[in-house]
Design a protein around this motif. Sequence first.
Motif, mmCIF file in Angstrom:
data_model
loop_
_atom_site.group_PDB
_atom_site.id
_atom_site.type_symbol
_atom_site.label_atom_id
_atom_site.label_comp_id
_atom_site.label_asym_id
_atom_site.label_seq_id
_atom_site.Cartn_x
_atom_site.Cartn_y
_atom_site.Cartn_z
ATOM 1 N N GLN A 47 0.826 -1.210 0.000
ATOM 2 C CA GLN A 47 0.000 0.000 0.000
ATOM 3 C C GLN A 47 0.857 1.256 0.000
ATOM 4 O O GLN A 47 0.515 2.248 -0.641
ATOM 5 C CB GLN A 47 -0.965 -0.016 1.190
ATOM 6 C CG GLN A 47 -2.077 -1.035 1.027
ATOM 7 C CD GLN A 47 -3.185 -0.928 2.066
ATOM 8 O OE1 GLN A 47 -4.241 -1.552 1.915
ATOM 9 N NE2 GLN A 47 -2.983 -0.165 3.118
ATOM 10 N N GLN A 51 0.175 1.791 -4.118
ATOM 11 C CA GLN A 51 -1.162 2.357 -4.221
ATOM 12 C C GLN A 51 -1.227 3.831 -3.821
ATOM 13 O O GLN A 51 -0.496 4.282 -2.937
ATOM 14 C CB GLN A 51 -2.142 1.529 -3.377
ATOM 15 C CG GLN A 51 -2.273 0.103 -3.911
ATOM 16 C CD GLN A 51 -3.331 -0.700 -3.200
ATOM 17 O OE1 GLN A 51 -3.142 -1.131 -2.080
ATOM 18 N NE2 GLN A 51 -4.462 -0.904 -3.866
ATOM 19 N N ASN A 148 -4.662 -2.085 -11.010
ATOM 20 C CA ASN A 148 -3.358 -2.743 -10.888
ATOM 21 C C ASN A 148 -3.216 -3.922 -11.842
ATOM 22 O O ASN A 148 -2.575 -4.927 -11.514
ATOM 23 C CB ASN A 148 -3.092 -3.177 -9.438
ATOM 24 C CG ASN A 148 -3.043 -1.990 -8.495
ATOM 25 O OD1 ASN A 148 -2.531 -0.941 -8.847
ATOM 26 N ND2 ASN A 148 -3.606 -2.148 -7.305
#
Length: 292
Positions: A47, A51, A148
Amino acid sequence: MNPSADTAEAQEAVTPEAHEREGRRPKRKKKESKYTAHTADKYELYQHAVQSPETDIDFVQRVYREINEKEAKHFREDFCGTAILCATWVKSAKDRTAEGYDLDPEPVDWGKEKNLAPLGDGADRVQIFLEDARSEGVRAPDVRIAQNFSYWIFKERAVLLDYFKKAHESLAEDGIFLIDLWGGSETQDKLREKRKVEEGFTYIWDQGEYFPASGDFTCKIHFKFQDGTKMKNAFVYDWRVWHLTELRDLFLEAGFSQVDSYFEDDDNDDEYVLDNQGEHCAAWISYLVGQK
């Protein structure tokens, strides 16, 4: 970006030491990182390194608003993993709801604890299902997304088309379906790239061999830490490379009335702008947006 072991490892970037006129300036003490291969959690690392949920949700909201001149309310995240996008979506407004789909219980359970539980009562507006991304939803989404490059696990055209058809059928009347994609000549190269992450570790993207006749492509993510330890093969992807023109044709065949591509803005890599031509370069990231 949710692999060959013999891939040559890229050299670490070394920052030159500064010098004063009178002599050498003392080297700054490196900030200690809490992460080691023995203590780090791979989903937390992912993360941090991969992200950008707030940026992604801002983009989704903007595109839906530009197309429909109103606000989207219900969101669906396919291949949701830790459901960080679902969590970010419901945090963005009190009247927003979300549902997520993923077959792997490990990241789903992690996400429920780390991303959904901190929402408090807001977690009640998120439903997560341990089901195939092609499953029928509980409510027609205004926005549905597969991010993704997760849909690259579908290697056969008929299978991917079936998924896109189901996505189209599931949408609300003014709904949109978004996928991100990655292209350029670099997608066919065997390489390893390193990037330092400000939280105190190094992200390593490891591309294996690409096979042009099948499109098969294996990639891995590794992490390296300040104490010298490494977390190898934290994530491994067995994909088929799908090209933008193929995907656009599949969207149209699946029934979408309009399909547009959005590319990174030359002046701001975090901003995506409508561009149905694109610019040729070694590596690019784009979104494909289908309108019902």
